[in-house]
Design an enzyme around this catalytic site. Structure first.
Site, short mmCIF file in Angstrom:
data_model
loop_
_atom_site.label_atom_id
_atom_site.label_comp_id
_atom_site.label_asym_id
_atom_site.label_seq_id
_atom_site.Cartn_x
_atom_site.Cartn_y
_atom_site.Cartn_z
N ALA A 37 0.73 -1.28 0.10
CA ALA A 37 -0.09 0.00 -0.12
C ALA A 37 0.79 1.25 -0.13
O ALA A 37 0.70 2.05 -0.88
CB ALA A 37 -0.97 -0.07 1.20
N CYS A 41 -6.51 -6.64 4.15
CA CYS A 41 -7.81 -6.59 5.06
C CYS A 41 -8.88 -7.56 4.40
O CYS A 41 -9.78 -8.08 5.20
CB CYS A 41 -8.36 -5.32 4.93
SG CYS A 41 -7.35 -4.02 5.89
N VAL A 70 15.49 -6.14 1.42
CA VAL A 70 16.77 -5.53 1.86
C VAL A 70 17.31 -5.81 3.22
O VAL A 70 16.55 -5.82 4.12
CB VAL A 70 16.64 -3.95 1.87
CG1 VAL A 70 17.34 -2.98 2.23
CG2 VAL A 70 16.10 -3.39 0.24
#
Length: 438
Positions: free
Chosen positions: A10, A42, A81
């Site tokens: 998001a 969700c 990462v």
């Protein structure tokens, strides 16, 4: 300008899209440690419950190929990462080193799973990603009859409901005295009643100690008893994915989230953060908080992307708004709970009321249980909680708007709200509650 975004959901992709739109010369690289971009977390419990008819594919907003081919983003998958060199401005992981001019950290949060004895047994799951959900859905094909859900927060309640609706015997274990800890204990009683009314075996003030089984989980061991289990869902909360930043000097909140200002900047030049790994400014508390929700992630990501690309936009903060379906009830709240207000030493007054959600002479009126909390001296609204079968969402959004603008109880009375017998009374329930203050 080289932009690197760590995280492909998001906040990260909201930012990446803004950068592409604002900077014609942008070179954007996004690094996602999983294989999915931009999906609706969700919706995962409802996919398990079979309510998402198209399956997990319906929860993916954009495929990774769309970002690459349509928008020219170097969108990479399976790139975790592990280090950020803020001096050399390089991010790195297994087999890659990528330089940046501006960096966004949007790594989200991960489920908390304690190091319980037997926690690695087959059949014990957490739910946060599409692969998590695929594993649970595949496990459901084995037809587990007894499912234990650990944790009475939003995910725990949603998972419990979806399992019950599929005919499973569900035990819900909560370490503390109530479900839905963001609600006051008086309101939580309604949640408890709804759970037991639908056959949930509710265990409060009970702590999980471990699991037993032959390869697969068969029992959950608590401090009080042993519970039969064919499957277990662990849903006791999340923690920000910021462990790889320990040596960067980036300031972290007590929750582990990255501290950001209104521009989504960290304390390190050219490093931004947004979403479930970052703090959110709470407009009522007037300090940084950590309330990881998709609504905040999308807003913060958009604002971070605009600022990284040279625009000036600020995040205006949150008021703690959330809503949940739990069987026949809708649970909504915004602002502060009594516990939060007490911690801040706010002098408060509470109004409790039970009021029909529309005109009583029109068929189908359902009772709303309403709790409004306001500041004793100024009558400024501080928090609201509403539980009922109909009309909760409408009122919570009105109250969230009132909290955003620091309105008083009298202001609530004066609002010009929509009225027709199928939708409301001539005085909205929240206005009726406001009028009952002392």
């Amino acid at each position: 300008m080289k932009y690197v975004v760590i995280g492909g959901d998001a906040a990260g992709m909201s930012a990446a899209m803004q950068i592409i739109r604002q900077d014609d010369n942008a070179k954007v690289t996004t690094l996602e440690m999983g294989e999915y971009y931009s999906y609706a977390q969700c919706g995962l419990p409802y996919a398990v419950g079979g309510l998402v008819k198209g399956g997990l594919d319906d929860l993916v907003a954009r495929e990774v190929e769309t970002f690459r081919e349509k928008y020219g983003i170097d969108a990479r998958v399976n790139h975790e990462v592990k280090h950020v060199d803020i001096d050399e401005k390089v991010v790195s992981g297994d087999g890659f080193n990528i330089p940046y001019d501006r960096l966004l950290i949007a790594t989200g949060a991960s489920p908390i799973v304690p190091d319980w004895e037997g926690v690695d047994l087959d059949g014990i799951h957490s739910i946060k990603t599409i692969p998590d959900t695929e594993t649970i859905m595949n496990d459901m094909k084995k037809d587990p009859r007894h499912i234990v859900v650990i944790g009475g927060g939003y995910i725990g309640l949603e998972m419990a409901e979806n399992f019950v609706e599929q005919g499973k015997k569900v035990t819900l274990i909560q370490r503390g005295p109530q479900l839905g800890t963001i609600f006051d204990k008086e309101m939580a009683k309604l949640i408890h009643e709804e759970a037991t009314d639908h056959g949930v075996n509710l265990l409060l003030n009970e702590e999980v100690k471990g699991f037993k089984g032959e390869d697969r989980v068969q029992e959950v061991i608590t401090d009080k008893q042993t519970i039969k289990a064919d499957m277990v869902i662990v849903a006791i909360g999340v923690k920000p994915n910021t462990h790889f930043l320990k040596e960067t000097g980036i300031h972290l909140h007590e929750s582990g989230a990255i501290k950001v200002n209104a521009y989504m900047e960290t304390n390190i030049k050219d490093v931004y953060a947004a979403g479930d790994c970052a703090t959110q400014y709470h407009r009522i508390k007037e300090h940084d908080d950590f309330i990881p929700l998709g609504t905040h992630a999308n807003k913060q990501g958009r604002i971070a992307g605009l600022n990284m690309a040279g625009s000036t936009r600020t995040f205006k903060g949150i008021v703690g708004t959330s809503i949940l379906k739990f069987f026949s009830l809708t649970l909504g709240r915004c602002g502060l709970s009594q516990k939060e207000a007490d911690a801040l030493h706010f002098p408060t007054v509470i109004v409790d009321a039970e009021i029909p959600h529309h005109a009583t002479y029109y068929p189908g009126a359902e009772v709303l249980t309403i709790r409004l909390m306001y500041q004793r001296h100024t009558e400024q609204l501080l928090g609201a909680q509403i539980i009922g079968k109909e009309g909760v969402d409408k009122r919570v959004d009105v109250l969230a708007t009132a909290l955003y603008h620091k309105m008083t109880m009298e202001d609530l009375e004066n609002l010009d709200l929509a009225y027709a017998p199928p939708y409301n009374g001539v005085w909205d329930p929240i206005q009726q509650a406001a009028r009952r203050r002392g």
